[in-house]
Motif scaffolding. Sequence first.
Motif, short mmCIF file in Angstrom:
data_model
loop_
_atom_site.label_atom_id
_atom_site.label_comp_id
_atom_site.label_asym_id
_atom_site.label_seq_id
_atom_site.Cartn_x
_atom_site.Cartn_y
_atom_site.Cartn_z
N LEU A 255 -4.29 8.88 -7.99
CA LEU A 255 -4.65 10.30 -8.00
C LEU A 255 -4.13 11.02 -9.24
O LEU A 255 -4.73 12.00 -9.69
N GLY A 256 -3.02 10.54 -9.82
CA GLY A 256 -2.44 11.20 -10.98
C GLY A 256 -2.76 10.54 -12.30
O GLY A 256 -2.04 10.76 -13.29
N ALA A 257 -3.83 9.75 -12.35
CA ALA A 257 -4.14 9.00 -13.58
C ALA A 257 -4.32 9.91 -14.79
O ALA A 257 -3.78 9.64 -15.87
N GLU A 258 -5.08 10.98 -14.63
CA GLU A 258 -5.33 11.88 -15.76
C GLU A 258 -4.05 12.58 -16.19
O GLU A 258 -3.73 12.66 -17.39
N GLU A 259 -3.31 13.10 -15.23
CA GLU A 259 -2.10 13.86 -15.55
C GLU A 259 -1.02 12.99 -16.20
O GLU A 259 -0.25 13.47 -17.03
N THR A 260 -0.96 11.73 -15.81
CA THR A 260 0.08 10.84 -16.35
C THR A 260 -0.39 10.05 -17.57
O THR A 260 0.39 9.29 -18.15
N GLY A 261 -1.66 10.22 -17.94
CA GLY A 261 -2.18 9.50 -19.09
C GLY A 261 -2.27 8.00 -18.87
O GLY A 261 -2.09 7.21 -19.80
N THR A 262 -2.56 7.60 -17.63
CA THR A 262 -2.65 6.18 -17.30
C THR A 262 -4.09 5.70 -17.43
O THR A 262 -4.95 6.08 -16.62
N ALA A 263 -4.36 4.88 -18.43
CA ALA A 263 -5.69 4.30 -18.60
C ALA A 263 -5.86 3.13 -17.64
O ALA A 263 -4.88 2.56 -17.13
N VAL A 282 8.15 14.17 -7.11
CA VAL A 282 8.23 12.75 -6.77
C VAL A 282 9.40 12.10 -7.51
O VAL A 282 9.54 12.28 -8.72
N ALA A 283 10.21 11.34 -6.78
CA ALA A 283 11.35 10.65 -7.38
C ALA A 283 11.26 9.17 -7.04
O ALA A 283 11.94 8.68 -6.13
N PRO A 284 10.42 8.43 -7.74
CA PRO A 284 10.21 7.01 -7.41
C PRO A 284 11.34 6.12 -7.91
O PRO A 284 12.07 6.48 -8.84
N THR A 285 11.44 4.97 -7.28
CA THR A 285 12.38 3.95 -7.75
C THR A 285 11.78 3.24 -8.96
O THR A 285 12.48 2.94 -9.93
N TYR A 286 10.47 2.99 -8.89
CA TYR A 286 9.74 2.32 -9.97
C TYR A 286 8.37 2.99 -10.11
O TYR A 286 7.86 3.63 -9.17
N VAL A 287 7.77 2.80 -11.28
CA VAL A 287 6.41 3.27 -11.55
C VAL A 287 5.63 2.15 -12.21
O VAL A 287 6.17 1.42 -13.05
N ILE A 288 4.37 2.01 -11.81
CA ILE A 288 3.47 1.05 -12.44
C ILE A 288 2.10 1.72 -12.59
O ILE A 288 1.74 2.58 -11.77
N GLY A 289 1.37 1.36 -13.64
CA GLY A 289 0.05 1.97 -13.84
C GLY A 289 -0.90 1.67 -12.73
O GLY A 289 -1.45 2.58 -12.07
N THR A 290 -1.12 0.38 -12.44
CA THR A 290 -1.93 -0.06 -11.33
C THR A 290 -1.24 -1.24 -10.69
O THR A 290 -0.46 -1.96 -11.33
N LEU A 291 -1.49 -1.47 -9.42
CA LEU A 291 -0.87 -2.58 -8.72
C LEU A 291 -1.41 -3.89 -9.27
O LEU A 291 -2.61 -4.15 -9.25
N ARG A 292 -0.50 -4.71 -9.78
CA ARG A 292 -0.90 -5.98 -10.39
C ARG A 292 0.29 -6.94 -10.43
O ARG A 292 1.40 -6.54 -10.23
#
Length: 292
Positions: A255-263, A282-292
């Motif tokens: 949902l936040g792809a545009e705001e976070t600049g995630t291609a 949001v305070a995540p432990t980890y961040v990833i662009g897409t699940l992979r």
Amino acid sequence: MQIIQSLSEISGRYRALFVDLWGCVHDGVHPFPGAVEALKAYRATGGKVVLVTNSPRPRDGVAEQIAGIGVPADAYDAIATSGDSARLAMYQGAVGTRVWHMGYADESDDGFFTPPAILDDPLAIERVPLERAEGIVCTGPADPYADPSEMRPQFLAAKTRGLKLLCANPDIVVDRGGRREWCAGAYAQLYTEMGGESLYFGKPHPPIYDLARRRLAAIADVGDASILAIGDGPQTDAAGAMGEDLDLLFISGGLGAEETGTAIGGSPDPARLERYLAETGVAPTYVIGTLR
């Protein structure tokens, strides 16, 4: 917070995953490249995968739906849905026995109005017009592209009569194949803003996490410290994981792809990601662009 490139970098720290579906594993039309493979690889190491979704469908309906778009059964171990939590509450009388049902125009119920097998004495639920209803059951909008404000006249009448609204999907929006749709949560939010009472059973609220833990306990004994939650919704997946004190892998390309600049297939822009996380809380432990 750590930005990672693959689930395998951190998956060895956890014995189970609570994985959101829409926006993380699929887009409503197709699975995301790499997501199914990542879950299969995790399960191959002995990890357990519980799909935790705000779908209003019961789990059997979700299993059938995702199989139809290419998510195979060997990518997960169990499913917990907001639909199951909401359906259980409905058949126990949360909003009365005569209900006005709000749902998609092409919806075939998908088992939502079938009494749960775990209840020995479920109430008899009757779907009736709004003027005869004791409560509202919202599984989704009749038209997912219509502005929720169009329901104000009906909601005013319902609120005046003190009707409660049972929300089977707290999501506000989802992206189906790149097109954004309204969900039941948007209507529950509007009803609450108008002074009505909305009852929620999906993420970020506790009932669905209780259900997810029960589904996990049926296959493995795993404590919360060994569970990683994965999701892309700030108000649902992230807020729920934080509220349950679970480690969170946040998917920035949802949902936040545009705001976070995630291609597509890429990683977030660090500066834009920091702003987005600060804005959404949001305070995540980890961040990833897409699940992979």
